[in-house]
Design a protein around this motif. Structure first.
Motif, short mmCIF file in Angstrom:
data_model
loop_
_atom_site.label_atom_id
_atom_site.label_comp_id
_atom_site.label_asym_id
_atom_site.label_seq_id
_atom_site.Cartn_x
_atom_site.Cartn_y
_atom_site.Cartn_z
N LYS A 182 3.00 6.22 -2.28
CA LYS A 182 1.99 5.20 -2.56
C LYS A 182 2.66 4.07 -3.34
O LYS A 182 3.70 4.27 -3.97
N LYS B 201 0.83 -1.21 0.00
CA LYS B 201 0.00 0.00 0.00
C LYS B 201 0.86 1.26 0.00
O LYS B 201 0.62 2.17 -0.79
N ALA B 202 1.83 1.33 0.88
CA ALA B 202 2.62 2.57 1.01
C ALA B 202 3.98 2.26 1.60
O ALA B 202 4.16 1.24 2.27
N LYS C 14 -2.71 11.74 -0.06
CA LYS C 14 -2.67 10.52 -0.87
C LYS C 14 -3.69 9.47 -0.44
O LYS C 14 -3.98 8.54 -1.19
N PHE C 15 -4.19 9.60 0.78
CA PHE C 15 -5.12 8.57 1.27
C PHE C 15 -6.39 9.20 1.85
O PHE C 15 -6.92 8.75 2.85
#
Lengths: 436, 173
Positions: free
Chosen positions: A299, A286-287, A411-412
């Motif tokens: 990311k 995921k990251a 980013k999330f």
């Protein structure tokens, strides 16, 4: 005992003695080219040493990535005050555990690097500031220093060449902020670890207001290889302007976490999949935090890049201290942001208001959010609060707290939205707000 | 105030490390090593260290409150420090912390009634690649499993020393 197995993809320059019997002893060190770089440096002028370090492309391994040779050249040649070499062994950046190994397995490599730095700037005294939690390392370094004195590598007349250098350890007592150079110097002088305004920089006024070279452990450990093999050799190991190798600390959701020495510019996805053995339990990536908790997160689709200072900077993150923290698809990014912020709120020294208040409020906002009590407007507020800390503090701790937060919110954002409407964390089934 | 000969020798060594007019540099090292023997930052210790480094007790107090390892109250004989920072969090550090806290019925920087065990939720201790990690006093334990942690906590609470708990072995020399 090695804490993890070496990997065939490693290029072991600084870590080449790791795993050798008694690798920490001067006997092993001398049997493997130890102190040969010092002997070579004793025949060089200070300018020649600094030029070799400049040619190596070595950049500070503590996190900021400042060119080491250039830093050394800022120390005034003539000084009415004594000059000092200060070693930052206050390794505390979350995700980072490399200096511990460099000291534990090969303390003489660090000592030799310190000695060469002393020759380069004309210092006759060095101190190694070691975080208090690393008590056993203080014992290891003290023994190594005793060995070096006994063999004439430290003292008033090193190897009979009329050069003087003395070295001691210094214990910290628990404070992340003391890894920041000016706070370290305050702490070293027996004060609270609060940053100093700069200029003047430590090269001009550092320890006891005297000219001081202050570098990370790994930076000093790189110096013997540079002097012995030449700056060009070291530079050639990495990418342009990013010389050499560095110790990357892989942690998180991977099959083979560990500290691995890889060339600067090594691809991050290869680092995860080949050196790190891929993701645990077949989960998706995921990251990644590429260089310790102060760095903006990447990311999964941003991770196909070369791990050097300039590439990471172009990707709007940082190479930092080499702490690569890998997170899989089940990770709650709100929780990650919260844990990182709890850390900075705890470690903020309180000197600058934007950092002291900003970290405390962000911790509160993120806690509320993670527990399902957040509001849509808070998403904007978290980003706004963090952005208002940037560049408004004496030291980089404020930015270090703000940058990962901003990156996670940007980013999330969908993960923040998933925590709305009174819902507790969708990733953490056990987390329920307990009403007081 | 009197200290053991070992600690006195250490103090002497510390005070000799720094320039004669910079004895204050020895303050923090003196305090953290004295804590092993004295137990905590007592008024008596503060006054003694202040006298030896040439500052006021107030100046020592103002410094020691800054540092997380310098304790105003004694911690347990075995101070169990569990990291829950990001790398440890990802692989179960928080669960270890919760388990230890529930088992002992104490929280952060609290001590069991018999004074044997204390707990602290610590920030990164530099063992990220071998997480989750804990420290008991100054010893490191890597890749700690829940089963190992339970054995450790039960053992310490029952009067065992860490080295008598074979499930978990310190990694540092």
């Amino acid at each position: 005992m090695l804490y993890n197995k070496p990997d065939p993809l490693e290029v072991r320059i600084l870590s080449r003695r790791f795993g050798m019997p008694d690798s920490h002893s001067i006997g092993t060190y001398l049997a493997t080219d130890g102190y040969k770089a010092l002997e070579k440096a004793l025949g060089m002028t200070p300018e020649e040493i600094i030029n070799e370090v400049k040619a190596s492309g070595l950049r500070g391994r503590g996190g900021a990535g400042f060119p080491t040779g250039l830093k050394w050249s800022f120390v005034p040649k003539q000084s009415s005050k004594p000059k000092y070499i200060m070693v930052n062994a206050d390794e505390s950046e979350p995700g980072t555990c490399k200096d511990r190994l460099l000291i534990e397995y090969d303390p003489h490599q660090m000592i030799e690097g310190i000695l060469i730095a002393g020759l380069a700037v004309g210092a006759q005294q060095g101190y190694i500031y070691i975080r208090g939690e690393y008590r056993y390392l203080i014992d290891i370094v003290d023994r190594a220093i005793d060995e070096a004195y006994a063999r004439g590598y430290l003292g008033d007349n090193i190897l009979g060449r009329g050069v003087k250098f003395h070295l001691s350890t210094h214990s910290g007592a628990g404070a992340y902020e003391c890894g920041e150079e000016s706070a370290l110097l305050e702490s070293f002088e027996g004060k609270r670890g609060i940053p100093r305004i700069r200029p003047p920089f430590p090269a001009v006024a550092g320890a006891y207001e005297s000219p001081t070279v202050l570098n990370n452990v790994e930076t000093f450990c790189s110096v013997p290889a540079i002097i012995l093999n030449g700056g060009a050799y070291f530079a050639g190991l990495g990418t342009p302007k990013n010389g050499g190798t560095r110790l990357f600390c892989l942690s998180g959701h991977i099959n083979k976490p560990g500290v691995y020495e890889l060339p600067m510019g090594f691809n991050l996805m290869r680092m995860i999949n080949e050196v790190g053995g891929g993701m645990r339990n077949g989960k998706k990536l995921k990251a990644v935090i590429p260089g310790g908790s102060s760095c903006p997160v990447l990311k999964a689709d941003e991770c196909d890049l070369a791990m050097d200072f300039d590439t990471l900077s172009a990707a709007k993150s940082m190479l930092g201290s080499g702490g690569v923290v890998v997170m899989d698809e089940d990770t709650c990014m709100v929780k990650a942001a919260l844990r990182i912020m709890r850390f900075y709120a705890h470690e903020s020294c309180g000197w600058c208001i934007p950092c002291r208040e900003g970290t405390a409020w962000l911790r509160k906002l993120l806690t509320r959010f993670h527990e399902g009590m957040g509001q849509r407007t808070d998403i904007v507020l978290i980003g706004e609060l963090a952005r208002n800390m940037l560049g408004r503090t004496f030291c980089p701790l404020g930015d270090a707290a703000a940058l990962p937060t901003i990156s996670i919110v940007e980013k999330f954002e969908e993960e923040f939205e998933a925590h709305l409407n009174g819902e507790p964390c969708p990733y953490d089934k056990s987390s329920r707000l307990v009403a007081a | 105030m009197t200290f053991s000969p070992g600690l006195e020798a250490r103090f002497e060594n510390f005070l000799a490390k720094y320039p004669a007019d910079r004895k204050r540099s020895a303050m923090i090292p003196m305090l953290i090593y004295a804590q092993d023997e004295v137990g905590s930052m007592t008024d008596e210790l503060v006054e003694e260290v202040a006298r030896r480094v040439g500052v006021t007790p107030l100046q020592v107090n103002e410094v020691l409150t800054y540092y997380s390892m310098l304790h105003r109250k004694p911690m347990g004989k075995y101070h169990v420090q569990i990291c829950t920072n990001i790398s440890c969090l990802l692989v179960g550090g928080e669960e270890l912390w919760n388990k230890a806290s529930h088992k002992l019925g104490i929280g952060h920087k609290e001590v069991t009634a018999d004074g044997r065990v204390s707990l602290e939720e610590v920030e990164c201790i530099g063992a990220c690649s071998w997480a989750p990690a804990i420290q008991v006093n100054y010893d490191f334990y890597h890749d700690v499993t829940m089963a190992q942690l339970e054995k450790l906590i039960d053992g310490l609470a029952a009067g065992k020393r860490p080295e008598e708990i074979s499930e978990l072995v310190k990694v540092n020399p």
